[in-house]
Scaffold this motif. Sequence first.
Motif, PDB file in Angstrom:
ATOM      1  N   GLY A 108       1.681  -3.300  -8.598  1.00  0.00           N
ATOM      2  CA  GLY A 108       2.232  -3.729  -7.318  1.00  0.00           C
ATOM      3  C   GLY A 108       1.144  -3.696  -6.257  1.00  0.00           C
ATOM      4  N   ARG A 109       1.418  -4.295  -5.147  1.00  0.00           N
ATOM      5  CA  ARG A 109       0.453  -4.325  -4.054  1.00  0.00           C
ATOM      6  C   ARG A 109       0.179  -2.932  -3.496  1.00  0.00           C
ATOM      7  NH1 ARG A 109       0.568  -9.295  -0.642  1.00  0.00           N
ATOM      8  NH2 ARG A 109       0.517 -10.894  -2.213  1.00  0.00           N
ATOM      9  N   ASN A 110       1.125  -1.998  -3.717  1.00  0.00           N
ATOM     10  CA  ASN A 110       0.959  -0.635  -3.208  1.00  0.00           C
ATOM     11  C   ASN A 110       0.247   0.280  -4.202  1.00  0.00           C
ATOM     12  OD1 ASN A 110       3.002  -0.448  -5.078  1.00  0.00           O
ATOM     13  ND2 ASN A 110       4.504   0.422  -3.694  1.00  0.00           N
ATOM     14  N   GLY A 111      -0.303  -0.279  -5.274  1.00  0.00           N
ATOM     15  CA  GLY A 111      -1.044   0.509  -6.241  1.00  0.00           C
ATOM     16  C   GLY A 111      -0.175   1.203  -7.274  1.00  0.00           C
ATOM     17  N   LEU A 112       1.133   0.995  -7.192  1.00  0.00           N
ATOM     18  CA  LEU A 112       2.054   1.590  -8.155  1.00  0.00           C
ATOM     19  C   LEU A 112       2.471   0.547  -9.180  1.00  0.00           C
ATOM     20  CD1 LEU A 112       4.293   3.606  -5.668  1.00  0.00           C
ATOM     21  CD2 LEU A 112       2.386   4.443  -7.041  1.00  0.00           C
ATOM     22  N   VAL A 113       3.045   1.011 -10.269  1.00  0.00           N
ATOM     23  CA  VAL A 113       3.565   0.102 -11.282  1.00  0.00           C
ATOM     24  C   VAL A 113       4.956  -0.337 -10.843  1.00  0.00           C
ATOM     25  CG1 VAL A 113       4.277  -0.122 -13.696  1.00  0.00           C
ATOM     26  CG2 VAL A 113       2.235   1.195 -13.115  1.00  0.00           C
ATOM     27  N   VAL A 114       5.173  -1.633 -10.809  1.00  0.00           N
ATOM     28  CA  VAL A 114       6.456  -2.187 -10.400  1.00  0.00           C
ATOM     29  C   VAL A 114       7.144  -2.773 -11.629  1.00  0.00           C
ATOM     30  CG1 VAL A 114       7.646  -3.845  -8.906  1.00  0.00           C
ATOM     31  CG2 VAL A 114       5.566  -2.712  -8.098  1.00  0.00           C
ATOM     32  N   ASN A 115       8.322  -2.254 -11.914  1.00  0.00           N
ATOM     33  CA  ASN A 115       9.133  -2.735 -13.023  1.00  0.00           C
ATOM     34  C   ASN A 115      10.188  -3.671 -12.461  1.00  0.00           C
ATOM     35  OD1 ASN A 115      11.896  -2.224 -14.591  1.00  0.00           O
ATOM     36  ND2 ASN A 115      10.209  -2.018 -16.053  1.00  0.00           N
ATOM     37  N   ASN A 152       4.926  -8.811   1.341  1.00  0.00           N
ATOM     38  CA  ASN A 152       4.027  -8.002   2.160  1.00  0.00           C
ATOM     39  C   ASN A 152       4.707  -6.858   2.910  1.00  0.00           C
ATOM     40  OD1 ASN A 152       1.716  -9.408   1.435  1.00  0.00           O
ATOM     41  ND2 ASN A 152       2.045 -10.947   3.022  1.00  0.00           N
ATOM     42  N   GLU A 153       5.920  -6.489   2.515  1.00  0.00           N
ATOM     43  CA  GLU A 153       6.609  -5.412   3.221  1.00  0.00           C
ATOM     44  C   GLU A 153       5.919  -4.069   3.051  1.00  0.00           C
ATOM     45  OE1 GLU A 153      10.814  -5.280   3.401  1.00  0.00           O
ATOM     46  OE2 GLU A 153      10.989  -7.448   3.235  1.00  0.00           O
ATOM     47  N   CYS A 154       5.362  -3.799   1.875  1.00  0.00           N
ATOM     48  CA  CYS A 154       4.628  -2.539   1.693  1.00  0.00           C
ATOM     49  C   CYS A 154       3.363  -2.537   2.547  1.00  0.00           C
ATOM     50  CB  CYS A 154       4.303  -2.288   0.223  1.00  0.00           C
ATOM     51  SG  CYS A 154       3.271  -3.541  -0.557  1.00  0.00           S
ATOM     52  N   ILE A 155       2.722  -3.671   2.635  1.00  0.00           N
ATOM     53  CA  ILE A 155       1.497  -3.788   3.427  1.00  0.00           C
ATOM     54  C   ILE A 155       1.792  -3.615   4.911  1.00  0.00           C
ATOM     55  CG2 ILE A 155      -0.302  -5.417   4.157  1.00  0.00           C
ATOM     56  CD1 ILE A 155      -0.176  -6.541   1.261  1.00  0.00           C
ATOM     57  N   ASN A 156       2.815  -4.303   5.393  1.00  0.00           N
ATOM     58  CA  ASN A 156       3.154  -4.256   6.816  1.00  0.00           C
ATOM     59  C   ASN A 156       3.708  -2.909   7.255  1.00  0.00           C
ATOM     60  OD1 ASN A 156       2.346  -6.925   6.993  1.00  0.00           O
ATOM     61  ND2 ASN A 156       4.403  -7.711   6.650  1.00  0.00           N
ATOM     62  N   SER A 157       4.293  -2.152   6.344  1.00  0.00           N
ATOM     63  CA  SER A 157       4.906  -0.870   6.716  1.00  0.00           C
ATOM     64  C   SER A 157       3.939   0.309   6.627  1.00  0.00           C
ATOM     65  CB  SER A 157       6.119  -0.593   5.824  1.00  0.00           C
ATOM     66  OG  SER A 157       5.706  -0.361   4.498  1.00  0.00           O
ATOM     67  N   ILE A 178       0.196  12.801   1.261  1.00  0.00           N
ATOM     68  CA  ILE A 178       0.284  14.259   1.139  1.00  0.00           C
ATOM     69  C   ILE A 178       1.239  14.834   2.182  1.00  0.00           C
ATOM     70  CG2 ILE A 178      -1.051  16.392   1.479  1.00  0.00           C
ATOM     71  CD1 ILE A 178      -3.390  14.928   0.091  1.00  0.00           C
ATOM     72  N   ARG A 179       1.297  14.201   3.341  1.00  0.00           N
ATOM     73  CA  ARG A 179       2.206  14.663   4.409  1.00  0.00           C
ATOM     74  C   ARG A 179       3.618  14.107   4.268  1.00  0.00           C
ATOM     75  NH1 ARG A 179      -2.238  13.606   8.767  1.00  0.00           N
ATOM     76  NH2 ARG A 179      -1.504  11.534   8.312  1.00  0.00           N
ATOM     77  N   GLY A 180       3.851  13.302   3.241  1.00  0.00           N
ATOM     78  CA  GLY A 180       5.207  12.839   2.993  1.00  0.00           C
ATOM     79  C   GLY A 180       5.468  11.372   3.223  1.00  0.00           C
ATOM     80  N   CYS A 181       4.444  10.604   3.557  1.00  0.00           N
ATOM     81  CA  CYS A 181       4.649   9.176   3.772  1.00  0.00           C
ATOM     82  C   CYS A 181       5.010   8.506   2.447  1.00  0.00           C
ATOM     83  CB  CYS A 181       3.390   8.547   4.335  1.00  0.00           C
ATOM     84  SG  CYS A 181       3.541   6.770   4.594  1.00  0.00           S
ATOM     85  N   SER A 182       6.039   7.720   2.478  1.00  0.00           N
ATOM     86  CA  SER A 182       6.392   6.900   1.319  1.00  0.00           C
ATOM     87  C   SER A 182       6.936   5.566   1.825  1.00  0.00           C
ATOM     88  CB  SER A 182       7.423   7.621   0.445  1.00  0.00           C
ATOM     89  OG  SER A 182       8.596   7.884   1.180  1.00  0.00           O
ATOM     90  N   GLU A 183       6.351   5.099   2.933  1.00  0.00           N
ATOM     91  CA  GLU A 183       6.812   3.866   3.569  1.00  0.00           C
ATOM     92  C   GLU A 183       6.730   2.665   2.634  1.00  0.00           C
ATOM     93  OE1 GLU A 183       8.411   3.517   6.542  1.00  0.00           O
ATOM     94  OE2 GLU A 183       8.345   5.713   6.490  1.00  0.00           O
ATOM     95  N   CYS A 184       5.683   2.598   1.814  1.00  0.00           N
ATOM     96  CA  CYS A 184       5.572   1.447   0.904  1.00  0.00           C
ATOM     97  C   CYS A 184       6.702   1.471  -0.123  1.00  0.00           C
ATOM     98  CB  CYS A 184       4.212   1.400   0.237  1.00  0.00           C
ATOM     99  SG  CYS A 184       3.785   2.831  -0.761  1.00  0.00           S
ATOM    100  N   LEU A 185       7.099   2.662  -0.566  1.00  0.00           N
ATOM    101  CA  LEU A 185       8.222   2.769  -1.510  1.00  0.00           C
ATOM    102  C   LEU A 185       9.543   2.425  -0.820  1.00  0.00           C
ATOM    103  CD1 LEU A 185       7.406   6.050  -3.449  1.00  0.00           C
ATOM    104  CD2 LEU A 185       7.307   3.733  -4.329  1.00  0.00           C
ATOM    105  N   LYS A 186       9.732   2.945   0.377  1.00  0.00           N
ATOM    106  CA  LYS A 186      10.980   2.708   1.113  1.00  0.00           C
ATOM    107  C   LYS A 186      11.180   1.237   1.429  1.00  0.00           C
ATOM    108  CE  LYS A 186      10.874   7.166   3.425  1.00  0.00           C
ATOM    109  NZ  LYS A 186      10.553   7.825   4.701  1.00  0.00           N
TER     110      LYS A 186
END
Length: 192
Positions: A108-115, A152-157, A178-186
């Motif tokens: 995925g664009r956020n560096g994670l695996v997207v199923n 581009n929602e992960c990119i924009n967020s 590390i501080r808890g951001c998971s905006e790209c996932l959300k």
Amino acid sequence: MSLNTKDLQNYITKKSLNSGALLVGYTKIRRVEPVIILGFPFSDKCFFNYPITLTKQLSKVYKTSKNVQNIIAKTLKKEGYWAEYKTVLSVYGDFRPLAVSAGLGEWGRNGLVVNEKYGSSLLFAAIFTNAPLNTYIQDQTKEAPKHCIECNECINSCPANAFENGRFHLYRCLPYSIRGCSECLKNCRQNR
């Protein structure tokens, strides 16, 4: 029990899915040794914002993955093969490239695996073996992922501006995650 390769692989897949894995894939590490990759659910809803809930959730996923891996490892050993595994909490190794190679998702664009079905809310575990399994090896050179659409929602967020000039900058992302951001996932449409 003595199963042929096809029956053994079918048994492993069915047993894994029935015991709590969401996904099962087969690939090779170094294109030589067979690896069974298992995908387990993980939600970003309590990601680092509620440490006790996160710990409980991770503990539950860890126990499920360890149980599935124990069952499969015992089966492989009973069939005369060796089997070693790394759980979803393993700090030795990144299973994302193996998950992509096994066809469980795409980058995925956020560096994670997207199923396609489960989005990027997955944790992966691996079982290494010498069993002669039929493996799938995804072409890693493909540019355009099928599951990660160009919204581009992960990119924009991203508050860290970790996506710049068509690249994902891990070192910008890390301090925020590390501080808890998971905006790209959300904000990933595949996770909704």
